[in-house]
Design a protein around this motif. Structure first.
Motif, PDB file in Angstrom:
ATOM      1  N   VAL A   8      10.534   3.293   5.422  1.00 45.11           N
ATOM      2  CA  VAL A   8      11.587   3.989   4.687  1.00 45.11           C
ATOM      3  C   VAL A   8      11.340   3.860   3.186  1.00 45.11           C
ATOM      4  N   PHE A   9      11.497   4.989   2.478  1.00 47.56           N
ATOM      5  CA  PHE A   9      11.366   5.001   1.020  1.00 47.56           C
ATOM      6  C   PHE A   9      12.711   5.370   0.416  1.00 47.56           C
ATOM      7  N   SER A  19       0.832  -1.208   0.000  1.00 44.24           N
ATOM      8  CA  SER A  19       0.000   0.000   0.000  1.00 44.24           C
ATOM      9  C   SER A  19       0.865   1.256   0.000  1.00 44.24           C
ATOM     10  N   ALA A  20       1.930   1.241   0.804  1.00 44.06           N
ATOM     11  CA  ALA A  20       2.823   2.394   0.890  1.00 44.06           C
ATOM     12  C   ALA A  20       3.535   2.628  -0.436  1.00 44.06           C
ATOM     13  N   GLN A  21       3.884   1.558  -1.134  1.00 43.59           N
ATOM     14  CA  GLN A  21       4.545   1.692  -2.437  1.00 43.59           C
ATOM     15  C   GLN A  21       3.621   2.365  -3.442  1.00 43.59           C
ATOM     16  N   VAL A  22       2.348   1.984  -3.427  1.00 41.29           N
ATOM     17  CA  VAL A  22       1.371   2.589  -4.336  1.00 41.29           C
ATOM     18  C   VAL A  22       1.236   4.081  -4.046  1.00 41.29           C
ATOM     19  N   VAL A  23       1.108   4.433  -2.762  1.00 37.46           N
ATOM     20  CA  VAL A  23       0.973   5.844  -2.366  1.00 37.46           C
ATOM     21  C   VAL A  23       2.215   6.633  -2.774  1.00 37.46           C
ATOM     22  N   PRO A  80      -2.303   1.464   7.760  1.00 37.25           N
ATOM     23  CA  PRO A  80      -2.627   1.573   9.199  1.00 37.25           C
ATOM     24  C   PRO A  80      -1.702   2.538   9.909  1.00 37.25           C
ATOM     25  N   SER A  81      -2.148   3.039  11.040  1.00 31.76           N
ATOM     26  CA  SER A  81      -1.332   3.982  11.801  1.00 31.76           C
ATOM     27  C   SER A  81      -0.052   3.312  12.279  1.00 31.76           C
ATOM     28  N   GLY A  82       0.988   4.090  12.389  1.00 33.46           N
ATOM     29  CA  GLY A  82       2.263   3.574  12.827  1.00 33.46           C
ATOM     30  C   GLY A  82       3.212   4.715  13.091  1.00 33.46           C
ATOM     31  N   PRO A  83       4.515   4.420  13.238  1.00 29.99           N
ATOM     32  CA  PRO A  83       5.496   5.465  13.555  1.00 29.99           C
ATOM     33  C   PRO A  83       5.577   6.546  12.479  1.00 29.99           C
ATOM     34  N   TRP A  84       5.119   6.239  11.237  1.00 28.71           N
ATOM     35  CA  TRP A  84       5.198   7.229  10.163  1.00 28.71           C
ATOM     36  C   TRP A  84       4.056   8.225  10.187  1.00 28.71           C
ATOM     37  N   SER A  85       3.014   7.977  11.007  1.00 27.70           N
ATOM     38  CA  SER A  85       1.842   8.862  10.999  1.00 27.70           C
ATOM     39  C   SER A  85       2.056  10.088  11.870  1.00 27.70           C
ATOM     40  N   LYS A 117       0.736  12.538   5.174  1.00 29.88           N
ATOM     41  CA  LYS A 117      -0.727  12.641   5.155  1.00 29.88           C
ATOM     42  C   LYS A 117      -1.332  11.668   4.153  1.00 29.88           C
ATOM     43  N   ALA A 118      -0.681  11.522   3.012  1.00 29.51           N
ATOM     44  CA  ALA A 118      -1.169  10.574   2.009  1.00 29.51           C
ATOM     45  C   ALA A 118      -1.118   9.145   2.532  1.00 29.51           C
ATOM     46  N   LEU A 119      -0.070   8.833   3.257  1.00 26.65           N
ATOM     47  CA  LEU A 119       0.055   7.492   3.832  1.00 26.65           C
ATOM     48  C   LEU A 119      -1.011   7.237   4.883  1.00 26.65           C
TER      49      LEU A 119
END
Length: 196
Positions: free
Chosen positions: A168-169, A141-145, A191-196, A184-186
């Motif tokens: 990490v990207f 999902s993160a890759q698509v975003v 799901p919520s996590g350390p990146w939110s 914000k897009a993520l």
């Protein structure tokens, strides 16, 4: 950076269990048949038991006790899978009759011990497998975003991965990255996590 051979053995999943069952059958077959090389049991042990046990020592010495626990879990599940697979094959070859004739053999204790060990290994193994599947879904999902985020630039998202709990990207390109907020897009897609 942790070696990929080490990190690949710090978490057990059901695929590892299937591989251990296969090596357990191979090792037991080598012991049960006189016409088969005695090397097979050693190869089975070398494939399924030695690497995770070595990783336990390596990670524990480095202070990575989570990794050591995961590697020990893999070692224990592999050992149990080999014992169960070997027991099944020895039963097929008729060795169960010899065991029942032994005065020290107590069937219910033997079956109970194997059943208890199976439960103790299967629960964390299932949890680890579910967590791995969830992590894979998050990364997809993160890759698509991220791909949508860099659309319109010459940037390319080479890789999306976890570094501990952080997402990490790895992005390559000459243009400036988009001004919009990737976090914000993520938030709306994963799901919520350390990146939110």
């Amino acid at each position: 950076t942790r070696n990929s051979e080490v990190s690949g053995r710090t978490s057990a999943n059901l695929i590892d269990l299937v591989a251990a069952v296969a090596t357990g059958f191979a090792g037991a077959y080598g012991l049960a048949r006189k016409d088969v090389s005695d090397v097979m049991p050693g190869v089975a042990i070398a494939i399924s038991l030695v690497p995770p046990l070595a990783v336990v020592g390596i990670t524990a010495q480095a202070g990575d006790f989570d990794g050591a626990y995961g590697a020990f879990q893999l070692f224990a599940s592999n050992m149990l899978a080999m014992i169960v697979a070997g027991s099944i094959l020895f039963t097929v070859y008729g060795y169960s009759r010899e065991a029942h004739d032994s005065p020290t053999f107590i069937r219910k204790w033997a079956y109970g011990a194997v059943a208890l060990a199976t439960i103790l290994i299967a629960i964390p193994l299932t949890v680890t497998t579910v967590d791995t599947v969830k992590a894979h879904e998050i990364l997809e999902s993160a890759q698509v975003v991220a791909n949508e985020w860099v659309a319109g630039t010459d940037a390319t998202v080479l890789r999306t991965d976890f570094d501990g709990d952080a997402l990490v990207f790895v992005v390559e390109g000459r243009d400036d990255l988009p001004g919009s907020d990737l976090t914000k897009a993520l938030g709306g897609e994963v799901p919520s996590g350390p990146w939110s």
